[in-house]
Design a protein around this motif. Structure first.
Motif, PDB file in Angstrom:
ATOM      1  N   ARG A   1    -104.134-127.177 -84.314  1.00  7.00           N
ATOM      2  CA  ARG A   1    -104.323-128.454 -84.936  1.00  7.00           C
ATOM      3  C   ARG A   1    -104.993-129.397 -83.936  1.00  7.00           C
ATOM      4  NH1 ARG A   1     -98.765-129.715 -88.115  1.00  7.00           N
ATOM      5  NH2 ARG A   1    -100.225-130.895 -88.953  1.00  7.00           N
TER       6      ARG A   1
ATOM      7  N   ARG B   1     -88.669-128.443 -84.433  1.00  5.65           N
ATOM      8  CA  ARG B   1     -88.837-127.022 -85.358  1.00  5.65           C
ATOM      9  C   ARG B   1     -89.969-126.488 -84.804  1.00  5.65           C
ATOM     10  NH1 ARG B   1     -85.777-127.299 -90.007  1.00  5.65           N
ATOM     11  NH2 ARG B   1     -84.743-129.263 -90.240  1.00  5.65           N
ATOM     12  N   ASP B   2     -89.921-125.084 -84.630  1.00 10.71           N
ATOM     13  CA  ASP B   2     -91.212-124.222 -84.307  1.00 10.71           C
ATOM     14  C   ASP B   2     -91.008-123.148 -84.994  1.00 10.71           C
ATOM     15  OD1 ASP B   2     -92.954-122.480 -82.999  1.00 10.71           O
ATOM     16  OD2 ASP B   2     -92.274-122.939 -81.043  1.00 10.71           O
TER      17      ASP B   2
ATOM     18  N   TYR C   1     -93.214-120.781 -85.226  1.00  3.50           N
ATOM     19  CA  TYR C   1     -93.930-119.563 -84.656  1.00  3.50           C
ATOM     20  C   TYR C   1     -92.800-118.820 -83.433  1.00  3.50           C
ATOM     21  CZ  TYR C   1     -97.878-121.998 -86.415  1.00  3.50           C
ATOM     22  OH  TYR C   1     -98.789-122.555 -87.293  1.00  3.50           O
TER      23      TYR C   1
ATOM     24  N   ARG D   1     -97.228-125.801 -79.311  1.00  2.00           N
ATOM     25  CA  ARG D   1     -97.465-127.286 -79.806  1.00  2.00           C
ATOM     26  C   ARG D   1     -98.793-127.341 -80.316  1.00  2.00           C
ATOM     27  NH1 ARG D   1     -93.909-128.075 -75.214  1.00  2.00           N
ATOM     28  NH2 ARG D   1     -91.894-129.183 -75.907  1.00  2.00           N
TER      29      ARG D   1
ATOM     30  N   ALA E   1    -102.817-118.063 -87.505  1.00  2.00           N
ATOM     31  CA  ALA E   1    -102.309-119.376 -87.216  1.00  2.00           C
ATOM     32  C   ALA E   1    -103.620-120.211 -86.637  1.00  2.00           C
ATOM     33  CB  ALA E   1    -101.315-119.272 -85.887  1.00  2.00           C
TER      34      ALA E   1
ATOM     35  N   THR F   1     -84.822-124.279 -84.805  1.00  2.00           N
ATOM     36  CA  THR F   1     -85.423-124.542 -85.809  1.00  2.00           C
ATOM     37  C   THR F   1     -84.653-124.568 -87.145  1.00  2.00           C
ATOM     38  OG1 THR F   1     -87.411-123.789 -84.836  1.00  2.00           O
ATOM     39  CG2 THR F   1     -87.434-123.718 -87.050  1.00  2.00           C
TER      40      THR F   1
ATOM     41  N   ARG G   1     -98.464-126.849 -83.711  1.00  2.00           N
ATOM     42  CA  ARG G   1     -97.267-127.434 -84.863  1.00  2.00           C
ATOM     43  C   ARG G   1     -97.301-128.693 -84.686  1.00  2.00           C
ATOM     44  NH1 ARG G   1     -92.718-128.611 -82.100  1.00  2.00           N
ATOM     45  NH2 ARG G   1     -92.681-127.864 -80.163  1.00  2.00           N
TER      46      ARG G   1
END
Ligand code: SAM
Length: 302
Positions: free
Chosen positions: A150, A41-42, A44, A114, A147, A33, A117
Motif C-alpha cells: 500500500r 491485526r496482521d 499475513y 506493515r 499481496a 490478530t 497492511r
C-alpha cells in the motif's frame, strides 16, 4: 572484510539462527490478530508461520495452545509482541500522517508486513533492510498470496553488520528527505560496534524532522534472567535460545548518544503501554522483559 561465519548468516533465512526470531514474532502477531480484544491485526502473519517448515506446527490462535494465556511463550510473550506491534504501528502512522515524512526505513524488517497492511498516505516509500535469505522467504509467501503493498516498497538485502548505507543509497534512499526509522526487535542481536554504526548512520542520514523508534534491553547481565519463564519456555517449546542469539557484550547508551546529536528522546517501558491500552504484559518476578525499553527519538536540531 566478510568472514565465513558472517557469510553463512547473511545467506541464512528464517529456518535457523536469528532468522527464526522473525517467525516467532510472526506467530505472535497471528495469535494477536485473532484475539477478540486484539491490539494489532496482521493477516499475513499466519501465512509466514505456516509456510516455513521450522514453524509450520506452531500455534496461530490462542485456543490452539493447551494452556492458553497461562503459556509463558504463546500467552504473555506473544501478547508483548502484539502490544509492541500496535505501539509502533501507531508511531509510524502518526509520523507520516501528522508530519510531512514520506520516507520510511525498517531496519531488520524481518516478516514485518506493515507496507501491506497499514494505511500509508500517497507518496510513501518504505525501505526494508534484512538479510537476503529472510527477504527471499518473505517474498515467496507474499507473492503466493498476490499481496499488494500500500506504498512503494523497496527491499534492501544486506547485513546490518556490513556497510549498509551504500546498499540503501543504491536502492534509492533520499538523504535530503526527513525519514521515519524503525529498529523493532533488532539492536540486542547486533554487536556494540554495529549498534554504534547504526545510530551514527541514522543520525548522518537524518535531516531535522526525522524520527527513530527502537527497542533496547538495559539489563547489565542478561544471564541473570536465564531462568525466566519467557526464555525457558521459548527454548523448550520452539527451540529458540534467545540468550544465545542476543549479543552478550556491553551495550552503548544510544539514547544518550542521540540526545548529544540533536535528537530529543523519550524512553518507555512496555508496561507504560499496557496501562495505556488496558491490556498487555505486566511486570512479574524474574522477568525477562524487565530491562526492555522502547525509545522514541525526534531530530529537533540539524
Ligand atoms: N523487525 C521485525 C519485526 O518486528 O517483525 C523482525 C524482528 S526479528 C526478532 C529480528 C530480525 O532482525 C530478523 O529478521 C533478523 O534477520 C534481523 N537481523 C538480525 N541481525 C541482523 C543483521 N546483522 N543484519 C540484518 N538483519 C538482521
Amino acid at each position: 572484510m566478510v568472514d565465513t561465519a558472517r557469510r553463512d548468516t547473511e545467506r541464512e533465512g528464517v529456518e535457523g539462527g536469528i532468522g527464526r526470531t522473525a517467525l516467532l514474532v510472526a506467530a505472535s502477531r497471528a495469535i494477536e490478530t485473532h484475539r477478540h480484544d486484539s491490539l494489532a491485526r496482521d493477516p499475513y502473519a499466519e501465512h509466514f508461520v505456516r509456510a516455513a517448515p521450522a514453524s509450520a506446527d506452531w500455534p496461530v490462535r490462542i485456543h490452539e495452545v493447551p494452556d492458553g494465556d497461562a503459556n509463558p511463550l504463546w500467552g504473555r510473550f506473544a501478547r508483548y509482541f502484539g502490544l509492541r506491534t500496535r505501539v509502533l504501528d501507531d508511531h509510524l502512522l502518526r509520523s507520516v500522517h501528522t508530519g510531512a515524512l514520506r520516507q520510511v526505513v525498517l531496519l531488520g524488517a524481518g516478516l514485518d508486513a506493515r507496507a501491506f497492511r497499514l494505511d500509508w498516505p500517497p507518496g510513501c516509500v518504505i525501505f526494508e533492510i534484512d538479510r537476503q535469505g529472510v527477504l527471499d522467504f518473505k517474498h515467496g509467501v507474499l507473492d503466493g498470496l498476490s499481496a499488494t503493498p500500500r506504498a512503494t516498497r523497496v527491499p534492501v538485502p544486506i547485513d546490518l553488520r556490513a556497510d549498509w548505507v551504500g546498499a540503501l543509497t543504491d536502492a534509492g534512499f533520499d538523504r535530503t528527505a526527513p525519514t521515519v526509522w524503525l529498529a523493532e526487535g533488532l539492536l540486542f542481536y547486533l554487536p556494540i560496534t554495529a549498534e554504534r554504526y547504526l545510530i551514527d548512520t541514522v543520525d548522518r542520514l537524518s535531516p531535522r524532522g526525522s524520527t527513530l523508534a527502537y527497542e533496547v534491553k538495559l539489563e547489565k547481565d542478561l544471564l541473570a534472567y536465564r531462568d525466566s519463564p519467557l526464555y525457558t519456555s521459548t527454548e523448550r517449546q520452539i527451540g529458540i535460545d534467545l540468550l544465545h542469539l542476543f549479543d552478550g557484550g556491553p551495550r552503548p547508551d544510544s539514547a544518550g548518544d542521540l540526545e548529544g546529536r540533536g535528537w530529543s528522546t523519550s524512553v518507555h517501558t512496555p508496561f507504560d503501554f499496557t496501562h495505556r491500552h488496558g491490556r498487555g504484559p505486566l511486570p512479574e518476578p524474574n522477568d525477562a522483559l524487565e530491562g526492555n525499553r522502547w525509545v522514541f527519538a525526534d531530530k529537533t536540531r540539524p
